[in-house]
Design an enzyme around this catalytic site. Structure first.
Site, PDB file in Angstrom:
ATOM      1  N   SER A 199       0.811  -1.215   0.000  1.00 17.40           N
ATOM      2  CA  SER A 199       0.000   0.000   0.000  1.00 17.40           C
ATOM      3  C   SER A 199       0.847   1.269   0.000  1.00 17.40           C
ATOM      4  CB  SER A 199      -0.943  -0.003   1.205  1.00 17.40           C
ATOM      5  OG  SER A 199      -1.806  -1.114   1.167  1.00 17.40           O
ATOM      6  N   HIS A 245       0.667   4.344   4.414  1.00 12.43           N
ATOM      7  CA  HIS A 245       0.001   5.027   3.311  1.00 12.43           C
ATOM      8  C   HIS A 245       0.502   6.451   3.142  1.00 12.43           C
ATOM      9  CE1 HIS A 245      -3.736   2.155   3.455  1.00 12.43           C
ATOM     10  NE2 HIS A 245      -2.578   1.514   3.372  1.00 12.43           N
TER      11      HIS A 245
END
Length: 297
Positions: A199, A245
């Site tokens: 991610s 993230h």
């Protein structure tokens, strides 16, 4: 005494070697065969026939096109780096399904002293976890297989376009450094926690796609919408490493600025310098945090 002169010998009119019915007096400067207007190709001196031109072109190396960001287009249109990264993640996931030990040995763990069990973390010397964790994904829990499915879909959707405009080595640097940025931010903020997943690298692609899209005058609305939705999910759904993230997003966007806005005269130098500088910055942050954690190890 009168003599009867013999008739003058007939002279044959030369014809094109490819079109025997066409008269011509032009010869190929390379093979010396007669060629008609349809078979003539301009040469540095005179004309050449189509076969000699084709033969000459076989030994000529054609220049590859240059993308708007200065990267030479690959000889093949296949996004080899994108597909290779997807393949590595899938292989790693299959290895996880065969043994939980794969996750234990290669997931991102900052400081094992803050965790129970016999896991050794980055602070204890296993720095490779900063990289290997970006190729692993959850095999169970609240996300299950959707974790790798979404990340691979995003890589498949964004990767080819970015790889084409950046070139292979820039795209690979962007992906790996973005994934590393996510691991580093987790290490700085919450070294006792663990994480797996691509991610961070995917969010780096989000940020790069936006920056490069703006630079090239493309439509960035869809990527902004996708990014906002994913940020909302990041901060509203439990068990998601927001550090991974956000770290990936910041690194990817910053590196894309260096790639997209480098002056044309020194573009390649700036691109290499931006990649090396980002790697050096992340390594320095890890060293500083490790030194900070050392007294408690």
């Amino acid at each position: 005494m009168s003599t009867d002169p013999s008739p003058a010998p007939e002279t044959s009119v030369p014809t094109c070697y490819r079109h025997p019915g066409r008269e011509t007096y032009v010869r190929c400067t390379r093979c010396d065969r007669y060629i008609c207007a349809d078979c003539m190709r301009d040469a540095a001196v005179g004309h050449q026939c189509v076969e000699c031109v084709a033969e000459g072109n076989r030994g000529v190396r054609r220049a590859r096109p240059v993308t708007p960001l200065g990267a030479r287009g690959p000889a093949s249109a296949v996004p080899a780096v994108t597909y290779s990264l997807i393949g590595l993640c899938v292989l790693a996931y299959l290895a996880e399904l065969s043994s939980w030990q794969v996750i234990t040995d290669y997931m991102m763990v900052g400081q094992a002293a803050l965790r129970s069990g016999d896991v050794i973390g980055v602070a204890e010397g296993e720095w490779y976890r900063l990289f290997t964790s970006m190729f692993l994904h959850q095999r169970g829990g609240s996300f299950g297989i959707t974790h790798i499915l979404f990340n691979m879909w995003a890589l498949w959707a964004l990767g080819p376009a970015l790889e084409q405009v950046l070139g292979r080595w820039r795209f690979l640097a962007l992906y790996l450094l973005s994934g590393l940025g996510g691991s580093v931010l987790l290490y700085l903020v919450d070294p006792g926690n663990s994480a797996v997943g691509a991610s961070g690298a995917i969010f780096g692609l989000f940020g790069a796609y936006f920056v490069i899209g703006r630079r090239l005058g493309g439509q960035v609305g869809p990527i902004v919408f996708l990014l906002v939705i994913n940020l909302v999910i990041t901060f509203s759904v439990p068990d998601i490493s927001w550090e991974g993230h956000v770290g990936g997003l910041v690194v990817g966007a910053a590196l894309a600025v260096g790639f997209a806005y480098a002056p044309a005269a020194h573009r390649r130098l700036v691109h290499i310098g931006a990649s090396v500088a980002m790697l050096a910055l992340l390594a320095t942050l890890v060293l500083v945090k490790t030194a900070e954690l050392s007294p408690s190890i």
